[in-house]
Scaffold this motif. Structure first.
Motif, short mmCIF file in Angstrom:
data_model
loop_
_atom_site.label_atom_id
_atom_site.label_comp_id
_atom_site.label_asym_id
_atom_site.label_seq_id
_atom_site.Cartn_x
_atom_site.Cartn_y
_atom_site.Cartn_z
N ASP A 361 0.92 -1.04 -0.20
CA ASP A 361 -0.09 -0.06 0.14
C ASP A 361 0.80 1.34 -0.09
N ILE A 362 2.02 1.06 0.62
CA ILE A 362 2.89 2.55 0.39
C ILE A 362 3.29 2.76 -0.97
N LEU A 363 3.83 1.72 -1.85
CA LEU A 363 3.74 1.94 -3.09
C LEU A 363 2.69 2.45 -3.84
N LYS A 364 1.42 1.84 -3.52
CA LYS A 364 0.10 2.32 -4.16
C LYS A 364 -0.11 3.59 -3.75
N ARG A 365 0.03 4.22 -2.54
CA ARG A 365 -0.42 5.46 -2.15
C ARG A 365 0.67 6.44 -3.07
N TYR A 366 1.87 5.88 -2.85
CA TYR A 366 2.88 7.01 -3.68
C TYR A 366 2.57 7.30 -5.21
N ARG A 367 1.99 5.89 -5.67
CA ARG A 367 1.59 6.26 -7.18
C ARG A 367 0.66 7.49 -7.24
N GLU A 368 -0.45 7.08 -6.36
CA GLU A 368 -1.70 7.91 -6.71
C GLU A 368 -1.15 9.37 -6.17
N ALA A 369 -0.46 9.48 -5.33
CA ALA A 369 0.09 11.04 -5.01
C ALA A 369 1.00 11.54 -6.21
N ILE A 370 1.60 10.94 -6.90
CA ILE A 370 2.41 11.11 -8.24
C ILE A 370 1.26 11.56 -9.11
N ILE A 371 0.44 10.69 -9.32
CA ILE A 371 -0.62 11.06 -10.27
C ILE A 371 -1.32 12.23 -10.04
N HIS A 372 -1.48 12.52 -8.78
CA HIS A 372 -2.35 13.84 -8.36
C HIS A 372 -1.42 15.26 -8.57
N TYR A 373 -0.13 14.98 -8.39
CA TYR A 373 0.92 15.91 -8.70
C TYR A 373 1.24 16.35 -10.05
N SER A 374 0.91 15.39 -10.96
CA SER A 374 1.06 15.42 -12.28
C SER A 374 0.08 16.32 -12.78
N LYS A 375 -0.93 16.59 -12.12
CA LYS A 375 -2.12 17.32 -12.82
C LYS A 375 -1.68 18.93 -12.74
N TYR A 376 -0.77 19.09 -11.88
CA TYR A 376 -0.34 20.69 -11.80
C TYR A 376 1.35 20.94 -12.19
N GLN A 377 1.05 21.52 -13.17
CA GLN A 377 2.64 22.26 -13.96
C GLN A 377 3.61 22.57 -12.83
N ASN A 378 3.07 23.49 -11.87
CA ASN A 378 4.01 24.05 -11.02
C ASN A 378 4.38 22.88 -9.97
N ALA A 379 4.01 21.56 -9.76
CA ALA A 379 4.33 20.84 -8.94
C ALA A 379 5.27 19.67 -9.62
N GLY A 380 6.01 20.16 -10.85
CA GLY A 380 6.75 19.15 -11.34
C GLY A 380 8.03 18.68 -10.71
N ILE A 381 8.45 19.39 -9.79
CA ILE A 381 9.85 19.19 -9.10
C ILE A 381 9.14 18.22 -7.74
N ILE A 382 7.97 18.71 -7.09
CA ILE A 382 7.49 17.91 -6.08
C ILE A 382 7.10 16.63 -6.51
N GLU A 383 6.51 16.40 -7.91
CA GLU A 383 6.45 15.05 -8.33
C GLU A 383 7.70 14.05 -8.62
N THR A 384 8.74 14.98 -9.12
CA THR A 384 10.04 14.19 -9.47
C THR A 384 10.93 13.70 -8.33
N GLU A 385 10.62 14.52 -7.07
CA GLU A 385 11.19 14.10 -5.78
C GLU A 385 10.45 13.08 -5.35
N ALA A 386 9.04 13.27 -5.54
CA ALA A 386 8.17 11.84 -5.10
C ALA A 386 8.53 10.61 -5.75
N CYS A 387 8.79 10.59 -6.87
CA CYS A 387 9.38 9.46 -7.82
C CYS A 387 10.73 8.94 -7.33
N PHE A 388 11.46 9.70 -6.99
CA PHE A 388 12.67 9.17 -6.28
C PHE A 388 12.74 8.48 -5.10
#
Length: 532
Positions: A361-388
């Motif tokens: 579930d940890i990886l599942k929630r991270y995947r959902e968080a990344i999808i939500h971040y990807s909806k916002y252009q200004n959150a690109g670095i937040i999304e990148t760091e979440a992926c790492f």
């Protein structure tokens, strides 16, 4: 993984973005207090600064006894640089706030000491919005050197009673340091040491410093927790500020939005204060509230916080920069831990702390968080760091394919980066691909990083570094510089191997090693003649 409605909810690129990605972040950093360790002036050698930084960085985990008698485990993360723009995202995720400042400087005269104090105070003003406390570590001349200087220039003598009083107040325990006084407007606690001395009480002073940061944070957490949730103000990410101008904040949805964001914020404060169980409860509650009002950005942050807190419970020993010493019998990409051990750890932790996510579930929630971040252009670095961060958890779980999926998503994120930041991104990708046994992808990333070192956009080309990375990428392309072994193996892709060897020849020539370039060229002709 990226959402199909990416950028729809974003504003224009002129809005505030997080400007500098941090590719070294781990999920455990959500629980860490951020401290900047800064070198001031040019008197102190870089080697000495690095030595003291490494010594300070060892104090990354301290125990603090709170007012109830409970012992809390406080994590600390030390950085050498931190941009103010990233500090502005502290309301969105509190681990991005710079809470402490430690300056290191060396002086030989009163004038140099005053200048170090001035720069330190200017740094405090720079981070004033979030800074809790600071320390300044001074390395001064010994008494012998000081007396010899005074023989040449008596005006530098500084042995007034006021100086001695200030030195005592500054906890200067090194009697070999000449007495100097800090300016009257310098409000930071100063620590005076001899550069060559063992600085025996340094760890004691720093432990006291971290404890002071904790108590300020704890008071802010208690203050926030006493506020009535129905009356709290709306917390905002930097680029959201104009989106809520003129809106009715008394509407039912906006009240729930305020409540959900503040609940998530309390979760951030709890995890930094060492209250993991409370943070899990806050994150779970915040996620339910934010999901009901479709607040995707902050819902992603709540999911990421919940995953980070759960990872802290399941994998408390996950650390950065710990080299993996492979056993000869261990295959590339082999699991480092047994799945049964992970499952038993998961079951044990869930019995101890409610709301803890399972490893899956940890990886599942991270995947959902990344999808939500990807909806916002200004959150690109937040999304990148979440992926790492998610990829590193997957590496810890020995889930190579899921780690590769998170890393692949990094490539699709369109960011405006400097050449150095692009290089760091490719080198980090290569390191993580190597850890999961994806040697070919790791070699590809190393090769891309090498080309960036000498690209026309790079203001300071570095052919030596380019050559070193090219050399590191050879095994991933089934290349070895032993011609006998190379011809016997007969593996890989000849066209790609030829191109790589030609680039290696060019890099060797540009670094000034003509003999090395000749050797690589003869190797190319000897092993690849049939494919030319």
């Amino acid at each position: 993984m990226r959402s199909s409605v990416s950028y729809i909810l974003s504003s224009s690129t002129s809005e505030p973005n997080m400007s500098h990605p941090d590719y070294e972040q781990y999920s455990h950093d959500h629980a860490a207090l951020l401290v900047l360790v800064r070198l001031i002036g040019d008197q102190l050698k870089q080697k000495t600064y690095t030595k003291f930084f490494d010594r300070i960085a060892k104090l990354g985990n301290i125990k603090v006894t709170d007012s109830t008698g409970s012992v809390r485990n406080i994590l600390v993360r030390y950085v050498k640089e931190y941009p103010v723009e990233n500090n502005d995202w502290g309301d969105f995720q509190t681990h991005r706030r710079l809470l402490g400042l430690i300056s290191l400087g060396k002086y030989d005269s009163q004038q140099e000491l005053n200048e170090i104090c001035r720069v330190h105070e200017s740094l405090k003003v720079k981070y004033n919005s979030t800074l809790f406390d600071s320390r300044c570590i001074f390395f001064g001349p010994t008494k012998e050197n000081h007396e010899s200087q005074n023989d040449d220039n008596p005006s530098t003598e500084s042995s007034s009673p006021d100086t001695d009083t200030k030195s005592e107040n500054a906890n200067n325990t090194d009697d070999t340091i000449a007495k100097y006084t800090t300016p009257s407007n310098f409000k930071t606690r100063a620590l005076f040491y001899n550069e060559s001395s063992p600085c025996l009480d340094l760890e004691i002073q720093l432990n006291e410093f971290i404890s002071s940061l904790f108590w300020v944070l704890e008071s802010k957490r208690l203050e926030r927790s006493r506020e009535k949730l129905e009356r709290v103000s709306l917390l905002l990410a930097p680029f959201e500020k104009k989106d809520f101008v003129g809106l009715d904040m008394e509407s039912r949805n906006n009240k729930k939005r305020c409540t959900g964001r503040m609940t998530k914020h309390l979760g951030d404060l709890c995890i930094q204060s060492g209250l993991i169980a409370e943070s899990l409860a806050y994150y779970t509650q915040a996620a339910e509230t934010l999901k009901s009002v479709n607040d995707w950005l902050w819902l992603g942050a709540a999911y990421e916080g919940l995953s980070a807190a759960s990872a802290l419970v399941l994998y408390p020993d996950m650390q950065r920069n710990v080299p993996l010493h492979r056993n000869a019998s261990l295959q590339e990409g082999s699991p480092r831990k047994s799945s049964s051990a992970s499952q038993s750890a998961t079951l044990t932790s869930r019995k101890i702390m409610p709301n803890t996510l399972t490893a899956e579930d940890i990886l599942k929630r991270y995947r959902e968080a990344i999808i939500h971040y990807s909806k916002y252009q200004n959150a690109g670095i937040i999304e990148t760091e979440a992926c790492f961060k998610a990829a590193r958890i997957a590496v810890e779980q020995s889930h190579a394919l899921q780690a590769a999926s998170f890393l692949q998503n990094v490539v699709y994120i369109n960011l405006t980066l400097s050449e150095q930041e692009r290089i760091q991104r490719f080198e980090t990708l290569a390191d993580l691909y190597t850890q999961i046994g994806f040697a070919r992808k790791a070699a590809f990333c190393l090769r891309l990083a090498a080309t960036r070192y000498v690209s026309p956009q790079n203001p300071a080309p570095n052919w030596a570094r380019c050559y070193a990375l090219m050399l590191q990428s050879l095994p991933g392309h089934h290349l070895t510089l032993d011609p006998v072994e190379m011809r016997a193996a007969n593996q890989g892709w000849p066209a790609l191997q030829i191109q790589l060897l030609q680039e290696l020849v060019l890099a060797a020539r540009r670094t000034g090693h003509s003999a090395l370039a000749t050797r690589h060229m003869t190797f190319l002709l000897q092993t690849m003649w049939t494919h030319l």
